[in-house]
Scaffold this motif. Structure first.
Motif, PDB file in Angstrom:
ATOM      1  N   PRO A  32       0.814  -1.231   0.000  1.00 31.11           N
ATOM      2  CA  PRO A  32       0.000   0.000   0.000  1.00 31.11           C
ATOM      3  C   PRO A  32       0.841   1.273   0.000  1.00 31.11           C
ATOM      4  CG  PRO A  32      -0.145  -1.108   2.121  1.00 31.11           C
ATOM      5  CD  PRO A  32       0.538  -2.046   1.187  1.00 31.11           C
ATOM      6  N   ALA A  33       2.037   1.228   0.596  1.00 29.94           N
ATOM      7  CA  ALA A  33       2.899   2.407   0.587  1.00 29.94           C
ATOM      8  C   ALA A  33       3.285   2.778  -0.837  1.00 29.94           C
ATOM      9  CB  ALA A  33       4.149   2.155   1.421  1.00 29.94           C
ATOM     10  N   LEU A  34       3.581   1.784  -1.650  1.00 29.98           N
ATOM     11  CA  LEU A  34       3.955   2.035  -3.041  1.00 29.98           C
ATOM     12  C   LEU A  34       2.755   2.530  -3.852  1.00 29.98           C
ATOM     13  CD1 LEU A  34       6.262  -1.064  -3.479  1.00 29.98           C
ATOM     14  CD2 LEU A  34       6.991   1.306  -3.766  1.00 29.98           C
ATOM     15  N   VAL A  35       1.576   1.987  -3.553  1.00 30.71           N
ATOM     16  CA  VAL A  35       0.366   2.468  -4.229  1.00 30.71           C
ATOM     17  C   VAL A  35       0.111   3.926  -3.877  1.00 30.71           C
ATOM     18  CG1 VAL A  35      -2.147   2.218  -4.388  1.00 30.71           C
ATOM     19  CG2 VAL A  35      -0.695   0.184  -4.418  1.00 30.71           C
ATOM     20  N   LEU A  36       0.227   4.254  -2.597  1.00 25.74           N
ATOM     21  CA  LEU A  36       0.004   5.628  -2.164  1.00 25.74           C
ATOM     22  C   LEU A  36       1.061   6.584  -2.721  1.00 25.74           C
ATOM     23  CD1 LEU A  36      -1.017   5.072   1.574  1.00 25.74           C
ATOM     24  CD2 LEU A  36      -2.501   5.751  -0.312  1.00 25.74           C
ATOM     25  N   ALA A  37       2.239   6.040  -3.036  1.00 27.60           N
ATOM     26  CA  ALA A  37       3.296   6.863  -3.613  1.00 27.60           C
ATOM     27  C   ALA A  37       3.085   7.115  -5.096  1.00 27.60           C
ATOM     28  CB  ALA A  37       4.651   6.208  -3.388  1.00 27.60           C
ATOM     29  N   GLY A  38       2.057   6.481  -5.676  1.00 28.70           N
ATOM     30  CA  GLY A  38       1.725   6.753  -7.064  1.00 28.70           C
ATOM     31  C   GLY A  38       1.955   5.624  -8.035  1.00 28.70           C
ATOM     32  N   LEU A  39       2.435   4.453  -7.571  1.00 35.16           N
ATOM     33  CA  LEU A  39       2.653   3.339  -8.486  1.00 35.16           C
ATOM     34  C   LEU A  39       1.331   2.656  -8.813  1.00 35.16           C
ATOM     35  CD1 LEU A  39       5.526   3.785  -7.210  1.00 35.16           C
ATOM     36  CD2 LEU A  39       5.906   1.331  -7.598  1.00 35.16           C
ATOM     37  N   PRO A  40       1.144   2.206 -10.059  1.00 35.51           N
ATOM     38  CA  PRO A  40      -0.027   1.379 -10.377  1.00 35.51           C
ATOM     39  C   PRO A  40       0.006   0.099  -9.543  1.00 35.51           C
ATOM     40  CG  PRO A  40       1.098   2.112 -12.368  1.00 35.51           C
ATOM     41  CD  PRO A  40       2.005   2.442 -11.218  1.00 35.51           C
ATOM     42  N   PRO A  41      -1.152  -0.465  -9.178  1.00 38.42           N
ATOM     43  CA  PRO A  41      -1.166  -1.624  -8.279  1.00 38.42           C
ATOM     44  C   PRO A  41      -0.301  -2.799  -8.722  1.00 38.42           C
ATOM     45  CG  PRO A  41      -3.364  -0.714  -8.461  1.00 38.42           C
ATOM     46  CD  PRO A  41      -2.516   0.034  -9.450  1.00 38.42           C
ATOM     47  N   ILE A  42      -0.320  -3.148 -10.014  1.00 38.56           N
ATOM     48  CA  ILE A  42       0.488  -4.283 -10.467  1.00 38.56           C
ATOM     49  C   ILE A  42       1.975  -3.971 -10.308  1.00 38.56           C
ATOM     50  CG2 ILE A  42       1.176  -5.623 -12.487  1.00 38.56           C
ATOM     51  CD1 ILE A  42      -1.710  -5.635 -13.388  1.00 38.56           C
ATOM     52  N   ALA A  43       2.391  -2.762 -10.697  1.00 34.72           N
ATOM     53  CA  ALA A  43       3.788  -2.365 -10.518  1.00 34.72           C
ATOM     54  C   ALA A  43       4.149  -2.297  -9.037  1.00 34.72           C
ATOM     55  CB  ALA A  43       4.034  -1.013 -11.186  1.00 34.72           C
ATOM     56  N   ALA A  44       3.216  -1.843  -8.195  1.00 32.16           N
ATOM     57  CA  ALA A  44       3.464  -1.774  -6.757  1.00 32.16           C
ATOM     58  C   ALA A  44       3.665  -3.171  -6.175  1.00 32.16           C
ATOM     59  CB  ALA A  44       2.300  -1.072  -6.062  1.00 32.16           C
ATOM     60  N   ALA A  46       4.710  -5.888  -7.835  1.00 32.83           N
ATOM     61  CA  ALA A  46       5.984  -6.404  -8.320  1.00 32.83           C
ATOM     62  C   ALA A  46       7.154  -5.748  -7.580  1.00 32.83           C
ATOM     63  CB  ALA A  46       6.103  -6.157  -9.828  1.00 32.83           C
ATOM     64  N   THR A  47       7.101  -4.444  -7.409  1.00 33.33           N
ATOM     65  CA  THR A  47       8.174  -3.714  -6.738  1.00 33.33           C
ATOM     66  C   THR A  47       8.271  -4.104  -5.270  1.00 33.33           C
ATOM     67  OG1 THR A  47       7.839  -1.862  -8.259  1.00 33.33           O
ATOM     68  CG2 THR A  47       9.089  -1.415  -6.253  1.00 33.33           C
ATOM     69  N   SER A  48       7.130  -4.314  -4.611  1.00 35.36           N
ATOM     70  CA  SER A  48       7.114  -4.749  -3.217  1.00 35.36           C
ATOM     71  C   SER A  48       7.770  -6.121  -3.069  1.00 35.36           C
ATOM     72  CB  SER A  48       5.674  -4.789  -2.698  1.00 35.36           C
ATOM     73  OG  SER A  48       5.619  -5.364  -1.411  1.00 35.36           O
ATOM     74  N   THR A  49       7.459  -7.031  -3.993  1.00 37.33           N
ATOM     75  CA  THR A  49       8.053  -8.372  -3.957  1.00 37.33           C
ATOM     76  C   THR A  49       9.565  -8.293  -4.078  1.00 37.33           C
ATOM     77  OG1 THR A  49       6.065  -9.352  -4.942  1.00 37.33           O
ATOM     78  CG2 THR A  49       8.091 -10.635  -5.080  1.00 37.33           C
ATOM     79  N   VAL A  50      10.049  -7.458  -5.000  1.00 41.74           N
ATOM     80  CA  VAL A  50      11.487  -7.294  -5.186  1.00 41.74           C
ATOM     81  C   VAL A  50      12.132  -6.683  -3.944  1.00 41.74           C
ATOM     82  CG1 VAL A  50      13.248  -6.041  -6.507  1.00 41.74           C
ATOM     83  CG2 VAL A  50      11.347  -7.149  -7.695  1.00 41.74           C
ATOM     84  N   ALA A  51      11.492  -5.682  -3.364  1.00 42.10           N
ATOM     85  CA  ALA A  51      12.055  -4.996  -2.212  1.00 42.10           C
ATOM     86  C   ALA A  51      12.183  -5.906  -1.001  1.00 42.10           C
ATOM     87  CB  ALA A  51      11.197  -3.779  -1.867  1.00 42.10           C
ATOM     88  N   LEU A  52      11.221  -6.802  -0.821  1.00 43.33           N
ATOM     89  CA  LEU A  52      11.218  -7.681   0.358  1.00 43.33           C
ATOM     90  C   LEU A  52      12.056  -8.943   0.158  1.00 43.33           C
ATOM     91  CD1 LEU A  52       7.443  -7.442   1.366  1.00 43.33           C
ATOM     92  CD2 LEU A  52       9.384  -6.522   2.644  1.00 43.33           C
ATOM     93  N   ALA A 198       8.467  -4.747 -15.064  1.00 41.17           N
ATOM     94  CA  ALA A 198       7.334  -4.365 -14.217  1.00 41.17           C
ATOM     95  C   ALA A 198       7.757  -3.692 -12.921  1.00 41.17           C
ATOM     96  CB  ALA A 198       6.497  -5.608 -13.886  1.00 41.17           C
ATOM     97  N   VAL A 199       9.072  -3.640 -12.658  1.00 39.40           N
ATOM     98  CA  VAL A 199       9.573  -3.106 -11.391  1.00 39.40           C
ATOM     99  C   VAL A 199       9.967  -1.641 -11.565  1.00 39.40           C
ATOM    100  CG1 VAL A 199      11.303  -3.363  -9.578  1.00 39.40           C
ATOM    101  CG2 VAL A 199      10.446  -5.395 -10.780  1.00 39.40           C
ATOM    102  N   TRP A 200       9.553  -0.811 -10.633  1.00 44.61           N
ATOM    103  CA  TRP A 200       9.997   0.587 -10.577  1.00 44.61           C
ATOM    104  C   TRP A 200      11.251   0.599  -9.702  1.00 44.61           C
ATOM    105  CZ3 TRP A 200       5.981   5.021 -10.914  1.00 44.61           C
ATOM    106  CH2 TRP A 200       5.038   4.723 -11.905  1.00 44.61           C
ATOM    107  N   TRP A 201      12.423   0.592 -10.331  1.00 41.14           N
ATOM    108  CA  TRP A 201      13.657   0.271  -9.632  1.00 41.14           C
ATOM    109  C   TRP A 201      14.091   1.317  -8.614  1.00 41.14           C
ATOM    110  CZ3 TRP A 201      15.405  -4.353  -9.135  1.00 41.14           C
ATOM    111  CH2 TRP A 201      15.099  -5.309 -10.103  1.00 41.14           C
ATOM    112  N   LEU A 202      13.941   2.587  -8.910  1.00 39.62           N
ATOM    113  CA  LEU A 202      14.359   3.601  -7.946  1.00 39.62           C
ATOM    114  C   LEU A 202      13.598   3.453  -6.635  1.00 39.62           C
ATOM    115  CD1 LEU A 202      14.805   6.816 -10.142  1.00 39.62           C
ATOM    116  CD2 LEU A 202      16.585   5.399  -9.087  1.00 39.62           C
TER     117      LEU A 202
END
Length: 250
Positions: A32-44, A46-52, A198-202
């Motif tokens: 949800p933090a990534l979604v609230l930061a403006g990422l589309p849900p699917i990208a959020a 994918a990015t959450s999975t990579v981050a964790l 699909a990952v927002w790397w920054l």
């Protein structure tokens, strides 16, 4: 992205990494933090999975000397099934239309929240009512791998709940196998998400650094925090996040 958004993502990574180290449920914060930061849900997702992922990989390494099979099934059997499930789940996520995922995600969050809230009692409740064989366990493990690759919230707890239907060993003894198989499914998903762009790397790397720090310090802090307090916090947080996504989607 403003400076406040970056600080928000770093703070969410710290909290999510700490939660995974202490009780699980880190994706309830990072997604949800990534979604609230403006990422589309699917990208959020994918990015959450990579981050964790690095945190679960580190946990697997820590457990390496205690790894063993479940209910007489070798990890040599369970591991490729989990990897295959993770691959299928990741591909399903990538081909799911964004609008459809927006409507599915509240239900996945609800399922994960209920599983987390049930904890070990959920497995005991199931065992009193259900018995499964090894073939069925392999099929269910594949489905759990698919879920792990597609979304993954509370997938480790779901594995424990299923395994207790066939194996009476203590949950603590199942932890090494659970961590390895969750890492395997997530690892395949990470590769797929990265290859598909699909990952927002920054955003992902900023959160990844803080999840690692959160996981390290969360593990050190674990002995000083009552487990019931942390579990209550995670359940309350996940319930609020789930309710918010239901309101947004419906």
């Amino acid at each position: 992205m403003t400076d406040l958004h970056w600080l928000y993502l770093i703070a969410a990574g710290l909290l999510g990494g700490s939660m995974n180290a202490l009780a699980g449920g880190g994706s309830f914060v990072t997604f949800p933090a990534l979604v609230l930061a403006g990422l589309p849900p699917i990208a959020a997702n994918a990015t959450s999975t990579v981050a964790l992922f690095p945190g679960t990989l580190a946990s697997t390494w820590a457990y390496r000397k205690d790894l063993g099979g479940i209910a007489g099934l070798s990890l040599r059997v369970l591991l490729p099934i989990s990897v295959a499930g993770g691959l299928v789940g990741a591909v399903l996520l990538l081909v799911t239309p964004g609008a459809a995922f927006d409507r599915v995600i509240p239900w996945l969050l609800l399922l994960a929240t209920l599983t987390f809230a049930g904890g070990r009692n959920f497995g005991a409740w199931l065992r009193r009512r259900v018995r499964i064989g090894r073939v069925a366990l392999l099929a269910i493990q594949f489905v759990l791998g698919v879920y792990g690759g597609y979304f993954g919230g509370a997938v480790g707890l779901m594995m424990l709940a299923v395994w207790t239907l066939l194996d009476s060993i203590e949950l603590k003894a199942m932890a090494p196998a659970r961590t390895l198989l969750v890492s395997a499914a997530n690892g395949m998903a990470v590769l797929c998400f990265a290859a598909a762009g699909a990952v927002w790397w920054l955003e992902g790397l900023a959160m990844m650094a803080s999840t690692i720090a959160g996981g390290y310090y969360g593990a050190r802090f674990a002995s000083h925090l009552p487990p019931a307090v942390l579990r209550g916090f995670v359940i309350l947080l996940s319930a609020c996040v789930t309710a918010g996504f239901f309101v947004k989607a419906y």
